[in-house]
Design an enzyme around this catalytic site. Structure first.
Site, mmCIF file in Angstrom:
data_model
loop_
_atom_site.group_PDB
_atom_site.id
_atom_site.type_symbol
_atom_site.label_atom_id
_atom_site.label_comp_id
_atom_site.label_asym_id
_atom_site.label_seq_id
_atom_site.Cartn_x
_atom_site.Cartn_y
_atom_site.Cartn_z
ATOM 1 C CE1 TYR A 143 45.839 28.158 47.143
ATOM 2 C CE2 TYR A 143 45.452 27.873 44.788
ATOM 3 C CZ TYR A 143 44.993 28.226 46.040
ATOM 4 O OH TYR A 143 43.688 28.624 46.204
ATOM 5 C CG ASP A 144 48.576 24.920 41.001
ATOM 6 O OD1 ASP A 144 48.229 25.862 41.723
ATOM 7 O OD2 ASP A 144 48.881 25.052 39.809
ATOM 8 N N GLY A 146 49.378 21.097 46.408
ATOM 9 C CA GLY A 146 48.918 21.079 47.801
ATOM 10 C C GLY A 146 47.417 20.840 47.873
ATOM 11 C CB VAL A 185 43.927 40.024 38.354
ATOM 12 C CG1 VAL A 185 42.582 39.307 38.314
ATOM 13 C CG2 VAL A 185 44.061 40.967 37.201
ATOM 14 C CG ASP A 269 49.336 33.685 34.549
ATOM 15 O OD1 ASP A 269 49.576 34.341 35.565
ATOM 16 O OD2 ASP A 269 48.243 33.743 33.932
ATOM 17 N NE ARG A 273 42.051 28.847 36.834
ATOM 18 C CZ ARG A 273 42.898 29.565 37.555
ATOM 19 N NH1 ARG A 273 42.489 30.638 38.162
ATOM 20 N NH2 ARG A 273 44.144 29.198 37.653
HETATM 21 P P1 NAD Z 1 42.773 34.520 52.192
HETATM 22 O O1 NAD Z 1 44.243 34.498 52.034
HETATM 23 O O2 NAD Z 1 42.096 35.838 52.309
HETATM 24 O O3 NAD Z 1 42.325 33.650 53.451
HETATM 25 C C1 NAD Z 1 43.042 32.546 53.912
HETATM 26 C C2 NAD Z 1 42.993 32.554 55.429
HETATM 27 O O4 NAD Z 1 43.684 31.391 55.930
HETATM 28 C C3 NAD Z 1 43.685 33.776 56.038
HETATM 29 O O5 NAD Z 1 42.884 34.324 57.039
HETATM 30 C C4 NAD Z 1 44.990 33.208 56.594
HETATM 31 O O6 NAD Z 1 45.500 33.958 57.666
HETATM 32 C C5 NAD Z 1 44.556 31.792 56.989
HETATM 33 N N1 NAD Z 1 45.657 30.836 57.049
HETATM 34 C C6 NAD Z 1 46.614 30.617 56.105
HETATM 35 N N2 NAD Z 1 47.455 29.651 56.508
HETATM 36 C C7 NAD Z 1 47.018 29.221 57.731
HETATM 37 C C8 NAD Z 1 47.484 28.262 58.660
HETATM 38 N N3 NAD Z 1 48.582 27.530 58.420
HETATM 39 N N4 NAD Z 1 46.801 28.111 59.818
HETATM 40 C C9 NAD Z 1 45.706 28.859 60.091
HETATM 41 N N5 NAD Z 1 45.221 29.799 59.247
HETATM 42 C C10 NAD Z 1 45.879 29.982 58.080
HETATM 43 O O7 NAD Z 1 42.179 33.693 50.964
HETATM 44 P P2 NAD Z 1 40.684 33.512 50.457
HETATM 45 O O8 NAD Z 1 40.585 34.123 49.116
HETATM 46 O O9 NAD Z 1 39.718 33.905 51.497
HETATM 47 O O10 NAD Z 1 40.647 31.933 50.250
HETATM 48 C C11 NAD Z 1 40.074 31.072 51.222
HETATM 49 C C12 NAD Z 1 40.157 29.636 50.742
HETATM 50 O O11 NAD Z 1 39.484 29.499 49.484
HETATM 51 C C13 NAD Z 1 41.592 29.133 50.520
HETATM 52 O O12 NAD Z 1 41.678 27.800 50.946
HETATM 53 C C14 NAD Z 1 41.760 29.199 49.029
HETATM 54 O O13 NAD Z 1 42.687 28.248 48.560
HETATM 55 C C15 NAD Z 1 40.353 28.917 48.532
HETATM 56 N N6 NAD Z 1 40.137 29.498 47.201
HETATM 57 C C16 NAD Z 1 39.998 30.848 47.060
HETATM 58 C C17 NAD Z 1 39.828 31.373 45.782
HETATM 59 C C18 NAD Z 1 39.655 32.865 45.560
HETATM 60 O O14 NAD Z 1 39.573 33.285 44.418
HETATM 61 N N7 NAD Z 1 39.544 33.680 46.575
HETATM 62 C C19 NAD Z 1 39.833 30.537 44.668
HETATM 63 C C20 NAD Z 1 40.016 29.177 44.868
HETATM 64 C C21 NAD Z 1 40.150 28.663 46.146
HETATM 65 N N1 UDP Z 2 47.358 39.502 36.646
HETATM 66 C C1 UDP Z 2 47.653 40.675 35.962
HETATM 67 N N2 UDP Z 2 47.992 41.769 36.694
HETATM 68 C C2 UDP Z 2 48.066 41.765 38.044
HETATM 69 C C3 UDP Z 2 47.761 40.569 38.742
HETATM 70 C C4 UDP Z 2 47.414 39.446 38.006
HETATM 71 O O1 UDP Z 2 47.603 40.720 34.729
HETATM 72 O O2 UDP Z 2 48.396 42.824 38.619
HETATM 73 C C5 UDP Z 2 46.953 38.321 35.863
HETATM 74 C C6 UDP Z 2 47.679 37.023 36.225
HETATM 75 O O3 UDP Z 2 48.883 36.915 35.480
HETATM 76 C C7 UDP Z 2 46.643 35.981 35.820
HETATM 77 C C8 UDP Z 2 45.313 36.673 36.111
HETATM 78 O O4 UDP Z 2 45.588 38.067 36.162
HETATM 79 O O5 UDP Z 2 46.734 35.718 34.445
HETATM 80 C C9 UDP Z 2 44.679 36.232 37.427
HETATM 81 O O6 UDP Z 2 45.654 36.355 38.436
HETATM 82 P P1 UDP Z 2 45.332 36.133 39.970
HETATM 83 O O7 UDP Z 2 46.626 36.228 40.696
HETATM 84 O O8 UDP Z 2 44.222 37.020 40.392
HETATM 85 O O9 UDP Z 2 44.733 34.661 40.046
HETATM 86 P P2 UDP Z 2 45.147 33.259 39.400
HETATM 87 O O10 UDP Z 2 46.292 33.424 38.462
HETATM 88 O O11 UDP Z 2 45.497 32.414 40.565
HETATM 89 O O12 UDP Z 2 43.923 32.849 38.682
#
Ligand code: NAD
Ligand code: UDP
Length: 321
Positions: A143-144, A146, A185, A269, A273
Site C-alpha cells: 500500500y505505502d 504502491g 480503528v 504500525d 501521525r
Molecule cells: P474503500 O476500501 O472503502 O474504497 C475503495 C474502493 O475501491 C472500493 O469501492 C473498492 O471496491 C474499489 N477498488 C479496489 N480495488 C479496485 C480495483 N482494482 N478496480 C476497481 N475498483 C477497485 O476505501 P476508502 O476509505 O473509501 O478509500 C478511498 C481512497 O482514499 C483509496 O485510494 C485510499 O487509499 C485513499 N485513502 C483513504 C484514507 C481513509 O482513511 N479512508 C486515507 C488515506 C487514503
Molecule cells: N488499531 C487498534 N485497534 C483496532 C484497529 C486498529 O488499536 O481494532 C490501531 C492500529 O494499530 C493503528 C491505529 O489504530 O495504530 C489506526 O489503525 P487503522 O487501521 O485505522 O489505520 P492506519 O494504521 O492505516 O492509520
C-alpha cells in the site's frame, strides 16, 4: 461536467459521488466491488446523470470524461494485506491505466494518495516536503510503496505528457458507510462497543492518529480538483489523539462498561501521525470543520441503524451531511 470516480462504491468515493451528483454533474462510478458496495450508491440508480461501471482498473478501459477522481484501492490494512500483490497491481498498473486514460482524453486527474507515504514519520507533524520513512519490504509496503509509485507516475505523466494532475495526501478519514468488517480503528471500536464486545487496542494505545470526518475530506478533494494547486497537499484533521484516547471516547459515547482489551501491535504500525495543513489552508482555503465527537456521533448512529436492520434489504446507509 462528466466526472469519473474510480472506487466510487467505496466509503469516501460514495460520499464524493453524492456531492458531485448534488452539484448536477454527470457521474460515472467505476468499481470492482472488492471493498465497495452497491448499497452505497444505489440511491442514484435510475438517475440519468449516474452510470455504474463494474470494472477492475488493473485492466484498461476507454471512457470520455472531463475529470477523474482516482480513488480505487482498498484502504484498510486488513483489506489491502488480504492480497498484497493485487494491492500493488491496483496502485501501479491501475494508476498507470487511469493516467493513460487522462492523457488520451485530456481529463484532469486527481490521485487519492495517503499519509502512508510518510511511513513511520521522523518529522512531526508531517509537511508535504517530508520524504518519509517507509519500509520497502514490510506488510504495509504494498500500500505505502504502491501509493508512492502512484504519485511518481502522476508527476511523470505530468512532466512527460502534460497531464493535468492533482495529488491529495489523505490522512485517516472516518464516517458513515465504513464497512462493519472494515478493520480500521474507528469502525472496529464503534462496532465492538455497539455489540458489547471488548475494544481491541493494539499495542499500549500510545500511538497517535488524526481523524478527519468524511464530509470535510470530500470538500478538500473537490477544492483541490477545481483549484490551481497541483499538490501534493495534505488533507486531514490536525487534532491528534492516542488510540487509547479514541477507545475511551467511543467507550464513553456508547457503553461506559465496555472493556478495553490490549492486543499485539501489528508490524510497522506508525507511532504517530498528524498533518501539517498549512498548504491546504493557503492554497485551497480549506480546513476541517467537524469536531471528533460530532463526527463520531453520526458514525455511531449509522452503524447502529445498520446493525439493528436484520434483513439484507436494509435502507441505504446515510449520507455524511
Ligand atoms: P474503500 O476500501 O472503502 O474504497 C475503495 C474502493 O475501491 C472500493 O469501492 C473498492 O471496491 C474499489 N477498488 C479496489 N480495488 C479496485 C480495483 N482494482 N478496480 C476497481 N475498483 C477497485 O476505501 P476508502 O476509505 O473509501 O478509500 C478511498 C481512497 O482514499 C483509496 O485510494 C485510499 O487509499 C485513499 N485513502 C483513504 C484514507 C481513509 O482513511 N479512508 C486515507 C488515506 C487514503
Ligand atoms: N488499531 C487498534 N485497534 C483496532 C484497529 C486498529 O488499536 O481494532 C490501531 C492500529 O494499530 C493503528 C491505529 O489504530 O495504530 C489506526 O489503525 P487503522 O487501521 O485505522 O489505520 P492506519 O494504521 O492505516 O492509520
Amino acid at each position: 461536467m462528466r466526472i469519473l470516480v474510480t472506487g466510487g462504491a467505496g466509503f469516501i468515493g460514495s460520499h464524493l459521488i453524492d456531492r458531485l451528483m448534488e452539484a448536477n454533474h454527470e457521474v460515472l462510478c467505476l468499481d470492482n466491488f472488492f471493498t465497495g458496495h452497491k448499497r452505497n450508491i444505489q440511491h442514484w440508480f435510475g438517475n440519468p446523470r449516474f452510470e455504474l461501471i463494474r470494472h477492475d482498473i488493473t485492466e484498461e478501459i476507454r471512457l470520455e470524461v472531463d475529470q477523474i477522481y482516482h480513488l480505487a484501492c482498498p484502504a484498510s490494512p486488513v483489506h489491502y494485506q488480504y492480497n498484497p500483490v493485487k494491492t500493488s497491481k491496483t496502485n501501479f498498473l491501475g494508476t498507470l491505466h487511469m493516467l493513460g486514460l487522462a492523457k488520451r482524453i485530456q481529463a484532469r486527474f486527481l490521485l487519492a494518495s495517503t499519509s502512508e507515504v510518510y511511513g513511520d514519520p521522523d518529522v512531526h507533524p508531517q509537511t508535504e516536503d517530508y520524504r518519509g520513512n517507509v519500509n520497502t519490504i514490510g506488510i504495509r509496503s504494498c500500500y505505502d510503496e504502491g501509493k508512492r509509485v502512484a504519485e511518481t507516475l502522476a508527476f511523470d505523466y505530468h512532466r512527460q505528457n502534460g497531464v493535468d494532475i492533482r495529488v491529495a495526501r489523505i490522512f485517516n478519514t472516518y464516517g458513515p458507510r465504513m464497512q462493519e468488517n472494515d478493520g480500521r480503528v474507528v469502525s472496529n471500536f464503534v462496532v465492538q462497543a455497539l455489540q458489547g464486545n471488548p475494544l481491541t487496542v493494539y499495542g499500549d494505545g500510545s500511538q497517535t492518529r488524526s481523524f478527519c470526518y468524511a464530509s470535510d475530506l470530500v470538500e478538500g478533494l473537490m477544492r483541490l480538483m477545481n483549484g490551481d494547486s497541483q499538490g501534493p497537499i495534505n488533507l486531514g484533521n490536525p487534532d491528534e489523539y492516542t488510540i487509547l484516547e479514541l477507545a475511551q471516547t467511543i467507550q464513553k459515547m456508547i457503553n461506559p462498561d465496555a472493556e478495553v482489551q490490549f492486543k499485539p501491535l501489528p508490524q510497522d504500525d506508525p507511532r504517530r501521525r498528524k498533518p501539517d495543513i498549512t498548504r491546504a489552508k493557503t492554497a485551497l482555503g480549506w480546513s476541517p470543520t467537524v469536531p471528533l465527537e460530532i463526527g463520531l456521533q453520526k458514525t455511531i448512529d449509522d452503524f447502529r441503524a445498520r446493525l439493528s436492520a436484520a434483513t439484507p434489504s436494509a435502507p441505504a446507509p446515510s449520507a455524511v451531511s
